[in-house]
Design an enzyme around this catalytic site. Structure first.
Site, PDB file in Angstrom:
ATOM      1  CE1 TYR A 146      40.727 -38.524  33.051  1.00  0.00           C
ATOM      2  CE2 TYR A 146      42.118 -37.704  31.737  1.00  0.00           C
ATOM      3  CZ  TYR A 146      40.932 -37.968  31.686  1.00  0.00           C
ATOM      4  OH  TYR A 146      40.345 -38.931  31.352  1.00  0.00           O
ATOM      5  CD  GLU A 153      38.599 -29.721  34.054  1.00  0.00           C
ATOM      6  OE1 GLU A 153      37.960 -29.758  34.636  1.00  0.00           O
ATOM      7  OE2 GLU A 153      39.618 -30.258  33.481  1.00  0.00           O
TER       8      GLU A 153
END
Lengths: 222, 321
Positions: A146, A153
């Site tokens: 994560y 991102e």
């Protein structure tokens, strides 16, 4: 009723197996490109499979809406939304950033997570069972994937910003008969800012899911 | 009458001996006694239920006005489960704050040079549509505030304070969103004919909406609480005709002003009201609702299309609420 149940299982099993192999393919291509020619070549090697398998995840929204799966779409929508946004709205739209090492980090984080996840669901639908180790993997790899994925991102959106501003891409200006405007650059800035509260929220959500999923196992063995 | 008060986790709220009340004490008396004892939980903040019986999935809520001896199994003692609903505000307070935002925000975008903040020049010409929009919009929200204080009759109902923040976000954000585009220097108006059709039909629907609210208010003044089925005017054909008129009123506004912002607000508001109306319709049908009613909005084909649309998005809005 039994027919719909078998159709549902067949559909879900197929979906999950196909995506498992799809992401496995993506992971393999990424790693081989990385080994052979280095991180700048990773995107070129994975582009088509990444786009296909990531976009297929849109079916999961349909599955949730149609009630085929029980996941609340309020949780899956932002997840899938951000994936599609990055895949098409950032990586495909701005070739300038494709050679950055963050792309490698992103692709690896995504594919490792998805390989585990789809394998988990594929086994569950096909055999009604998953090995405890896979369950553990599914709810533990996120601790690393994560943060690395989110950083990838956000980093790539940030890198694409100057190119957005210059190109005026995907924007709608006034005046127009819809009396509406949209600025892709500012929308991306807002999206980037939303990662600040959004990421801890998603992370904590997964920790909660982990407790639920792994906690049950612990109770049973005692 | 002895009453034990426990929390949902079994903890005793009133420690020591059970509360002593008169034999014909009501639920309200019990709430007052709990308030007196705890000093913190005023009656509107309390939700009291009977302990959950096996087979029930929702416990029985103790309703205002009922006598305890009719609610409890034994006529001289009972146990209630207490839930703190959190700080409460009156519905009129909630509504006022929701509506005052849009009432103030829209004129700000019309009168003040806010567009310079977006590096835009001020409006060179003001289109009639923009001025009518200002009048229409402020009339609408002034009407809502008027109804809040002079028409709607709320029972003891209160709402959690958190709803104030949530609802104000909804109303005020959409107001800003719409006001920005309608008052924009580069706003493109529709044809004069379309504008008049929009605003005038909208006004008619607003009047109809006011009348619906008056009918609903008069239901309460007819005495008993509980569900009274509204009759007369559009209520003879439509459940929640007040929502119908509200939706069509916004449609009029949007036909006249034509903005994506306005239409998106219409869609969201319509979805929310549709959900409420479907729930109300279901409840009314349970109370032997004989007259042939259709769920508020559109008739026949529109209703089908709408129901399909709503059903598929219900899961989404359910999760939101």
């Amino acid at each position: 009723m039994a027919l719909t149940k078998s159709l549902r299982t067949l559909y879900l099993a197929s979906y999950n197996w196909i995506l498992f192999f799809g992401w496995l393919q993506t992971l393999y291509l990424a790693l081989s490109a990385l080994k052979k020619t280095g991180f700048t070549s990773v995107y070129a090697a994975v582009e088509k499979p990444l786009q296909v398998w990531q976009t297929s995840a849109l079916l999961e929204i349909f599955n949730g809406l149609a009630g085929i799966v029980r996941s609340p779409i309020i949780a899956t929508l932002p997840q899938i939304g951000s994936r599609i946004y990055i895949t098409w709205g950032i990586l495909w739209s701005f070739p300038e950033i494709r050679q950055h090492w963050l792309v490698t980090q992103l692709v690896l984080s995504w594919s490792i997570t998805e390989v585990i996840r789809y394998f988990f669901f594929a086994l569950k639908e096909t055999f009604g069972w998953t090995p405890a180790f896979l369950l553990w993997l599914r709810y533990s790899t996120f601790f690393v994937c994560y943060p690395t994925g989110i950083f990838g991102e956000a980093g790539l959106v940030y890198l694409a910003l100057p190119y957005m501003k210059n190109s005026d891409i995907y924007s709608l200006r006034m005046p127009n008969k819809f009396n509406f405007s949209f600025d892709y650059y500012y929308a991306s800035v807002v999206t980037l800012l939303s990662y600040i509260p959004g990421s801890p929220h998603m992370y904590n959500y997964m920790i909660g899911q982990r407790k639920k999923a792994l906690g049950k196992g612990k109770k049973k063995s005692h | 009458m002895w009453v034990t008060v426990k929390s949902r986790s079994g903890r005793e709220i009133i420690k020591g001996a059970p509360l002593e009340l008169s034999d014909d004490a009501t639920v309200d008396d019990l709430k007052k006694a709990i308030y007196k004892h705890t000093k913190k939980y005023y009656p509107s903040r309390q939700r009291l239920t009977l302990p959950l019986r096996p087979g029930q999935d929702r416990p029985t809520v103790l309703e205002s006005g009922k006598q305890l001896k009719d609610v409890f199994e034994k006529s001289n003692s009972g146990e209630v489960v207490f839930k703190d609903l959190g700080p409460q505000v009156a519905y009129s307070t909630l509504f006022f704050w929701e509506y005052v935002g849009p009432l103030v925000i829209f004129p700000i975008f019309y009168f003040f040079p806010v567009y310079s903040l977006f590096s835009l020049p001020p409006r060179k010409t003001t289109h009639p549509a923009q001025t009518y929009a200002l009048l229409y919009w402020t009339l609408h929200y002034a009407k809502r505030i008027y109804e809040t204080f002079f028409i709607h009759s709320f029972s003891h109902a209160t709402s959690p304070v958190s709803n104030v923040y949530r609802n104000c976000c909804y109303y005020w954000s959409f107001a800003t969103f719409i006001a920005y585009y309608v008052n924009h220097p580069l706003y493109t108006p529709v044809s004069e004919k379309q504008m008049y059709i929009g605003f005038i039909s909208g006004l008619i629907w607003q009047l109809a909406n006011l009348y619906c609210h008056i009918i609903l208010k008069n239901l309460r003044s007819q005495g008993k609480g509980g569900y009274q089925i509204p009759r007369g005017f559009l209520f003879n054909y439509i459940t929640c005709a007040n929502y119908t008129t509200e939706i069509y009123q916004w449609l009029g506004f949007n036909i006249a002003t034509q903005t994506v912002a306005g239409y998106s607000f219409l869609i969201v508001a319509a979805l929310i009201m549709t959900n409420w109306a479907l729930a109300k319709h279901r409840r009314l049908r349970k109370v032997s609702y004989v007259v042939n009613m259709i769920v508020f909005l559109f008739k026949s084909t529109n209703l089908c299309a709408q129901s399909i649309f709503v059903m598929s998005t219900r899961r989404f809005t359910d999760e939101l609420s």
